[in-house]
Design an enzyme around this catalytic site. Sequence first.
Site, PDB file in Angstrom:
ATOM      1  N   CYS A  10       0.829  -1.206   0.000  1.00  0.00           N
ATOM      2  CA  CYS A  10       0.000   0.000   0.000  1.00  0.00           C
ATOM      3  C   CYS A  10       0.865   1.259   0.000  1.00  0.00           C
ATOM      4  O   CYS A  10       1.369   1.675   1.053  1.00  0.00           O
ATOM      5  CB  CYS A  10      -0.939  -0.022   1.207  1.00  0.00           C
ATOM      6  SG  CYS A  10      -2.046   1.394   1.261  1.00  0.00           S
ATOM      7  N   CYS A  37      -0.517   4.162   2.042  1.00  0.00           N
ATOM      8  CA  CYS A  37      -0.373   3.955   3.490  1.00  0.00           C
ATOM      9  C   CYS A  37       1.075   4.163   3.935  1.00  0.00           C
ATOM     10  O   CYS A  37       1.340   4.781   4.951  1.00  0.00           O
ATOM     11  CB  CYS A  37      -0.767   2.532   3.880  1.00  0.00           C
ATOM     12  SG  CYS A  37      -2.299   1.969   3.162  1.00  0.00           S
ATOM     13  N   ASP A  38       2.004   3.599   3.202  1.00  0.00           N
ATOM     14  CA  ASP A  38       3.382   3.498   3.706  1.00  0.00           C
ATOM     15  C   ASP A  38       4.402   4.345   2.959  1.00  0.00           C
ATOM     16  O   ASP A  38       5.554   4.455   3.393  1.00  0.00           O
ATOM     17  CB  ASP A  38       3.830   2.023   3.673  1.00  0.00           C
ATOM     18  CG  ASP A  38       2.992   1.167   4.627  1.00  0.00           C
ATOM     19  OD1 ASP A  38       2.481   1.722   5.626  1.00  0.00           O
ATOM     20  OD2 ASP A  38       2.838  -0.041   4.376  1.00  0.00           O
TER      21      ASP A  38
HETATM   22  C1  LIG Z   1       0.267  -3.588   5.212  1.00  0.00           C
HETATM   23  C2  LIG Z   1      -0.917  -2.648   5.140  1.00  0.00           C
HETATM   24  C3  LIG Z   1      -0.814  -1.400   5.673  1.00  0.00           C
HETATM   25  C4  LIG Z   1      -1.908  -0.533   5.637  1.00  0.00           C
HETATM   26  N1  LIG Z   1      -1.769   0.707   6.183  1.00  0.00           N
HETATM   27  C5  LIG Z   1      -2.821   1.557   6.153  1.00  0.00           C
HETATM   28  C6  LIG Z   1      -2.713   2.848   6.740  1.00  0.00           C
HETATM   29  O1  LIG Z   1      -1.668   3.239   7.263  1.00  0.00           O
HETATM   30  N2  LIG Z   1      -3.819   3.654   6.684  1.00  0.00           N
HETATM   31  C7  LIG Z   1      -4.980   3.267   6.077  1.00  0.00           C
HETATM   32  O2  LIG Z   1      -5.940   4.022   6.078  1.00  0.00           O
HETATM   33  N3  LIG Z   1      -5.103   2.054   5.517  1.00  0.00           N
HETATM   34  C8  LIG Z   1      -4.051   1.195   5.535  1.00  0.00           C
HETATM   35  N4  LIG Z   1      -4.158  -0.034   4.937  1.00  0.00           N
HETATM   36  C9  LIG Z   1      -5.422  -0.379   4.267  1.00  0.00           C
HETATM   37  C10 LIG Z   1      -6.454  -0.797   5.328  1.00  0.00           C
HETATM   38  O3  LIG Z   1      -5.885  -1.784   6.143  1.00  0.00           O
HETATM   39  C11 LIG Z   1      -7.713  -1.311   4.668  1.00  0.00           C
HETATM   40  O4  LIG Z   1      -8.235  -0.356   3.787  1.00  0.00           O
HETATM   41  C12 LIG Z   1      -8.784  -1.604   5.727  1.00  0.00           C
HETATM   42  O5  LIG Z   1      -8.292  -2.501   6.693  1.00  0.00           O
HETATM   43  C13 LIG Z   1     -10.046  -2.191   5.096  1.00  0.00           C
HETATM   44  O6  LIG Z   1     -10.934  -2.462   6.127  1.00  0.00           O
HETATM   45  P1  LIG Z   1     -12.110  -3.518   5.976  1.00  0.00           P
HETATM   46  O7  LIG Z   1     -12.818  -3.475   7.281  1.00  0.00           O
HETATM   47  O8  LIG Z   1     -12.860  -3.268   4.746  1.00  0.00           O
HETATM   48  O9  LIG Z   1     -11.402  -4.934   5.752  1.00  0.00           O
HETATM   49  P2  LIG Z   1     -10.200  -5.695   6.454  1.00  0.00           P
HETATM   50  O10 LIG Z   1      -9.383  -4.843   7.336  1.00  0.00           O
HETATM   51  O11 LIG Z   1      -9.523  -6.401   5.330  1.00  0.00           O
HETATM   52  O12 LIG Z   1     -10.951  -6.769   7.354  1.00  0.00           O
HETATM   53  C14 LIG Z   1     -11.630  -7.837   6.780  1.00  0.00           C
HETATM   54  C15 LIG Z   1     -12.153  -8.699   7.905  1.00  0.00           C
HETATM   55  O13 LIG Z   1     -13.030  -9.676   7.361  1.00  0.00           O
HETATM   56  C16 LIG Z   1     -12.765 -10.919   7.981  1.00  0.00           C
HETATM   57  N5  LIG Z   1     -13.279 -11.966   7.119  1.00  0.00           N
HETATM   58  C17 LIG Z   1     -12.955 -12.267   5.837  1.00  0.00           C
HETATM   59  N6  LIG Z   1     -13.663 -13.316   5.401  1.00  0.00           N
HETATM   60  C18 LIG Z   1     -14.473 -13.689   6.432  1.00  0.00           C
HETATM   61  C19 LIG Z   1     -15.448 -14.711   6.622  1.00  0.00           C
HETATM   62  N7  LIG Z   1     -15.755 -15.578   5.643  1.00  0.00           N
HETATM   63  N8  LIG Z   1     -16.083 -14.801   7.818  1.00  0.00           N
HETATM   64  C20 LIG Z   1     -15.813 -13.923   8.813  1.00  0.00           C
HETATM   65  N9  LIG Z   1     -14.902 -12.931   8.691  1.00  0.00           N
HETATM   66  C21 LIG Z   1     -14.244 -12.828   7.517  1.00  0.00           C
HETATM   67  C22 LIG Z   1     -11.270 -10.915   8.208  1.00  0.00           C
HETATM   68  O14 LIG Z   1     -10.905 -11.858   9.201  1.00  0.00           O
HETATM   69  C23 LIG Z   1     -11.075  -9.474   8.668  1.00  0.00           C
HETATM   70  O15 LIG Z   1     -11.336  -9.366  10.051  1.00  0.00           O
HETATM   71  C24 LIG Z   1      -3.105  -0.927   4.993  1.00  0.00           C
HETATM   72  C25 LIG Z   1      -3.211  -2.216   4.446  1.00  0.00           C
HETATM   73  C26 LIG Z   1      -2.137  -3.077   4.520  1.00  0.00           C
HETATM   74  C27 LIG Z   1      -2.263  -4.466   3.952  1.00  0.00           C
END
Ligand SMILES: Cc1cc2nc3c(=O)[nH]c(=O)nc-3n(C[C@H](O)[C@H](O)[C@H](O)COP(=O)(O)OP(=O)(O)OC[C@H]3O[C@@H](n4cnc5c(N)ncnc54)[C@H](O)[C@@H]3O)c2cc1C
Length: 323
Positions: A141, A144-145
Amino acid sequence: MSEPVERIKTLIIGSGPAGYTAAIYAARADLKPVVYTGMEPGGQLTTTTEVDNFPGYPEGVDGPTMMVQLQQQAERFGTEVRVGMVTAVEFSDENGGIHKITVDDSKQIEAETVIISTGASAKYLNTPSEQRLRGGGVSACAVCDGFFYKGQEVAIVGGGDTAAEEASYLANICKKVTMLVRKDHMRASKAMQHRVNSLDNIEIRYNTEVDEVLGDQVVEGLRMVNNQTGEKEEIAITGLFIAIGHKPNTDIFKGQLEMDETGYIITRGKSTKTNKPGVFASGDVQDKEYRQAVTAAGTGCMAALDAERYLALVESKETVDTE
Ligand SMILES: Cc1cc2nc3c(=O)[nH]c(=O)nc-3n(C[C@H](O)[C@H](O)[C@H](O)COP(=O)(O)OP(=O)(O)OC[C@H]3O[C@@H](n4cnc5c(N)ncnc54)[C@H](O)[C@@H]3O)c2cc1C
């Protein structure tokens, strides 16, 4: 004897910023939400050390801490957080219909509303050196980084629109960006290619792949290989960005929810509504544009409000119908 089927008002699938924000709003609206965490409790941010851009943390915060705090905030209003994986769903087509959910292949749940927040996983190259240095200079990302590599030399892998966009984002911050494109051309749109080509500090290497990421604890360099000639070359870099795509976690919803060609759930207009009444999608699972924690949290809030309004409408219609 099999477990009795449990009835839940609002079931939230996923425990990232979208899922927990939906839970905070749903709990405060008395929707008695239950969150299933999935295989990555806390979501993608638990894989990063420093989150500098989430509003409200002037000194920044480490990802796992932020996610524990979000969970605590959701629990404070009565959210029940359960460890478990949703393994099958059967969504109703009816307005006010009941959705059937299976957890861990065994537990049966009936939900009046479902909020899907299962995220999208970044694709990695999956080479040993890349995996070892994830979080130590290897990132998926740039937005992000990228800031952590201000004034430094970095490389980015990928030739699509996202890679081109992230390369130009990095070029604004970093001293030099080396872009590794596997083919002899980019897949990115002409406009994006033009943007990348117009930036002096981006060097594009075609027919080039990662041979090895160099460094013990942190990235110190990259050995690249030309896939036509086999010629190898080392460059000094401090950050390597992988931009070869994301995979939305939507396999279990296939055939039931409308998705785009890459598997992202399609939501209606400005809302989080899917094509099934009472089923909403928030966060990265329905957003291939922004994919940030704050945007995921924003749509989590929207999903809870959409669920609350849907339930109120269903309830009022029932009242009208029975009168
Ligand atoms: C290395 C890294 C660094 C990042 N740094 C930043 C940053 O500094 N700032 C920023 O704004 N964004 C950052 N991001 C992006 C950010 O993490 C994502 O945009 C954000 O987490 C998305 O949130 P979400 O809730 O949509 O999904 P996610 O955080 O992906 O969460 C998905 C959830 O769904 C669950 N899940 C999946 N399938 C199932 C299932 N079948 N049953 C039950 N649960 C399930 C998973 O276990 C997880 O808990 C970063 C991403 C990465 C990979």
